[in-house]
Motif scaffolding. Structure first.
Motif, short mmCIF file in Angstrom:
data_model
loop_
_atom_site.label_atom_id
_atom_site.label_comp_id
_atom_site.label_asym_id
_atom_site.label_seq_id
_atom_site.Cartn_x
_atom_site.Cartn_y
_atom_site.Cartn_z
N MET A 196 30.00 23.06 48.42
CA MET A 196 30.78 22.01 47.78
C MET A 196 30.10 20.65 47.91
N ALA A 197 29.60 20.34 49.11
CA ALA A 197 28.96 19.05 49.33
C ALA A 197 27.67 18.89 48.53
N LYS A 198 26.96 19.99 48.33
CA LYS A 198 25.71 19.94 47.60
C LYS A 198 25.91 19.96 46.09
N HIS A 199 26.87 20.74 45.63
CA HIS A 199 26.99 20.99 44.18
C HIS A 199 28.33 20.56 43.59
N GLY A 200 29.17 19.92 44.41
CA GLY A 200 30.48 19.52 43.93
C GLY A 200 30.44 18.23 43.10
N PRO A 201 31.57 17.85 42.54
CA PRO A 201 32.85 18.56 42.64
C PRO A 201 32.82 19.87 41.84
N LEU A 202 33.56 20.86 42.35
CA LEU A 202 33.49 22.21 41.79
C LEU A 202 34.54 22.42 40.70
N HIS A 203 34.53 21.51 39.73
CA HIS A 203 35.52 21.61 38.66
C HIS A 203 35.28 22.83 37.77
N PHE A 204 34.06 23.39 37.83
CA PHE A 204 33.78 24.57 37.00
C PHE A 204 34.56 25.79 37.51
N LEU A 205 35.16 25.68 38.71
CA LEU A 205 35.99 26.77 39.23
C LEU A 205 37.42 26.70 38.70
N ASN A 206 37.76 25.60 38.04
CA ASN A 206 39.10 25.46 37.47
C ASN A 206 39.24 26.35 36.24
N HIS A 207 40.21 27.23 36.27
CA HIS A 207 40.45 28.06 35.09
C HIS A 207 41.33 27.29 34.10
N HIS A 208 41.23 27.67 32.85
CA HIS A 208 41.94 26.94 31.79
C HIS A 208 43.45 27.03 31.95
N GLY A 209 43.91 28.03 32.70
CA GLY A 209 45.34 28.19 32.90
C GLY A 209 45.99 27.00 33.58
N MET A 210 45.19 26.19 34.32
CA MET A 210 45.72 25.00 34.98
C MET A 210 46.24 23.99 33.98
N GLU A 211 45.73 24.04 32.75
CA GLU A 211 46.13 23.07 31.72
C GLU A 211 47.19 23.65 30.79
N MET A 212 47.60 24.88 31.05
CA MET A 212 48.55 25.54 30.16
C MET A 212 49.96 25.53 30.76
N SER A 213 50.93 25.58 29.90
CA SER A 213 52.31 25.72 30.36
C SER A 213 52.54 27.17 30.79
N LEU A 214 53.58 27.38 31.59
CA LEU A 214 53.90 28.74 32.01
C LEU A 214 54.17 29.62 30.79
N PHE A 215 54.76 29.02 29.74
CA PHE A 215 55.06 29.75 28.51
C PHE A 215 53.80 30.33 27.91
#
Length: 532
Positions: A463-482
């Motif tokens: 993480m310290a060398k290659h972060g921030p590790l935003h590429f690990l965020n899946h698109h579902g984080m931006e989606m509604s539960l629906f």
């Protein structure tokens, strides 16, 4: 000359690989402070630099730092000094009078209010922010028990940071990482249910998890105004927390309820285990040799046994008296109570060498409230347990221990009934299946392909060398539960199926009607011919 060159080469390699980490370690409780401390130790021992900011939030928590890293101590907010003492004593009593998750929320809210006041003192500590900015840190880590750490990390300008959790992966951790709710088969942090729940239990679990999520969100929002004073352009706390690159949780896949996970969650259960050689001094060695069996009773540092209701004390004494072949070591904070008076097989002590006792094969079992720290220790040591959950996340430990087969659960309300505790002690001491299961789990934990220490070190360095590790965020984080649950897709498919079935039925219906008309006409023609 060549030796000197080699030495300089080794030094240069070490220097270039050394990373700088900022650790935010509020002294709110020994288990929380020790967990952050251990992560810092792992990084420091690997050759990395550590700067630790330690604001006090409890006058009772005193931390020693065994490594020579930089520690920045912050003075305690004046308003918090009296509050900390009062709340600490209040928490001890609440644990024994705990009725619902709302009592636990009172404790959390009290800590948050104190944390907000302390945060104002910390951020305005002379020269703190400027000196930390000058360090140019590669990474940082903090625990969301005090959200001030994440605001500090942002104000210092650190982009790569990890959230650490002293408890297993909580409902809020899963929510932050964008994982969907798993309340149908994963008990919430304060749940008393196991993974196999009835419909009503699933409803209760879902409601409690949703409530706790909203409650914790309300707590971190309380810090917003403090940060806005320092930086008017300060983003929402939720955005900063969601941008954490990693989540280090104090659990293990072997000893927790199975659940869905993401690459951002790092299982760090077991890193706080000390390197005890298992030896005891002469006094404790003699205690373990008094009788064929020995049981340790300890409810931790917060839930003091000395303040438990008198009916519980009488019941425990009565149950212990029924086992003359068992020595009961009782961690009890007030010797003036004479809790062991008249019962020769009770050994009371204000302090017990818990880790050393766990590592001695003569310890038969452990009676505990199920705290996260103790749980890690007894599971790794292979000690059978009787769990008496008192509050908060401890409620979840009872069903978990029953799932693992390493112990039995006794409800706190049943402590006033000596027969219930007697049955539990009889089972855990004389039925070898619990010891066998505990040894099995211990072996699995010790023989894992990668240790918790390795997982923490490698992930934090990455993480310290290659972060921030935003590429690990899946698109579902931006989606509604629906959308994330594809409910819209299923609705369209359901509507399409209904339309197709309706169309099919309509065609059949129309066909049958047409066929009946044809048949009717033919019948009419035959009847006409017969009449003629």
């Amino acid at each position: 000359m060549r030796a000197l060159q080699c030495l300089l080469l080794l030094f240069s390699i070490h220097f270039t690989q050394s990373l700088k980490f900022l650790a935010y370690n509020p002294l709110v409780g020994m288990s929380h402070a020790s967990y952050i401390n251990k992560i810092a130790e792992i990084l420091y021992d690997a050759g990395h630099e550590i700067t630790m900011v330690s604001p006090p939030m409890s006058g009772r928590t005193k931390m020693t730092y065994p490594r020579n890293w930089t520690v920045i101590s912050i003075p305690m907010a004046k308003e918090d000094i009296a509050t900390a003492a009062r709340d600490g004593e209040s928490a001890s009593h609440i644990y024994w009078k705990y009725k619902s998750v709302f009592d636990f929320m009172k404790i959390i809210e009290s800590v948050t209010n104190a944390g907000v006041k302390q945060c104002d003192v910390t951020l305005n500590h002379p020269g703190l922010l400027d000196s930390l900015r000058a360090e140019k840190f590669n990474g940082a880590f903090a625990e969301p028990f005090d959200f001030c750490g994440f605001g500090l990390i942002y104000l210092v300008g650190i982009k790569s940071y990890a959230m650490t959790m002293t408890v297993p992966a909580s409902d809020n951790t899963l929510r932050i990482t964008g994982l969907p709710p798993m309340t149908a088969f994963v008990p919430g942090m304060t749940s008393t249910f196991g993974e196999k729940m009835t419909l009503m239990q699933r409803i209760i679990n879902t409601v409690v998890v949703a409530m706790s999520g909203e409650f914790m969100a309300a707590q971190w929002k309380k810090y917003q105004s403090t940060f806005d004073k320092v930086d008017p352009q300060f983003p929402l706390m939720e955005e900063i927390i969601n941008n954490s690159s990693l989540y280090l949780v104090n659990s293990d896949v072997i000893s927790d309820f199975p659940r869905i996970t993401t690459h951002k969650i790092v299982e760090a259960g077991g890193i706080t285990l000390g390197l005890s050689n298992g030896t005891l001094d002469e006094y404790w060695d003699s205690i373990l040799s008094l009788r064929p069996f020995t049981v340790l009773l300890s409810f931790g540092t917060v839930a003091k046994a000395s303040v438990m209701p008198d009916e519980y004390k009488k019941s425990i004494r009565e149950a212990f008296k029924r086992f003359p072949d068992v020595t009961f070591i009782w961690k009890y904070e007030d010797p003036s109570h004479g809790i062991s008076k008249g019962i020769p097989n009770i050994i009371e002590s204000t302090f017990v060498p818990q880790k050393e006792l766990f590592n001695d094969a003569r310890l038969t079992a452990f009676i505990t409230h199920g705290g996260a720290g103790s749980m890690v220790e007894f599971l790794h040591a292979g000690v059978p347990v009787i769990v008496v959950p008192l509050a908060g996340e401890q409620s979840r430990v009872g069903p978990l221990i029953e799932r693992l087969g390493t112990g039995v659960k006794v409800l706190r309300k049943d402590l006033d009934n000596p027969d219930v505790l007697t049955d539990a002690i009889h089972n855990i001491v004389y039925d070898t299946k619990y010891k066998s299961a505990a040894v099995l789990i211990s072996g699995r934990l010790k023989d894992q392909p990668f240790s918790a220490k390795e997982r923490v070190l490698k992930n934090m360095v990455f993480m310290a060398k290659h972060g921030p590790l935003h590429f690990l965020n899946h698109h579902g984080m931006e989606m509604s539960l629906f959308s994330m649950y594809a409910i819209d897709v299923y609705l369209i498919l359901l509507i399409s199926i209904i339309i197709l079935i309706s169309l099919f039925l309509f065609i059949i219906y129309t066909g049958i009607r047409a066929l009946l008309r044809i048949v009717k006409k033919r019948m009419e023609k035959r009847n006409i011919k017969k009449e003629k």
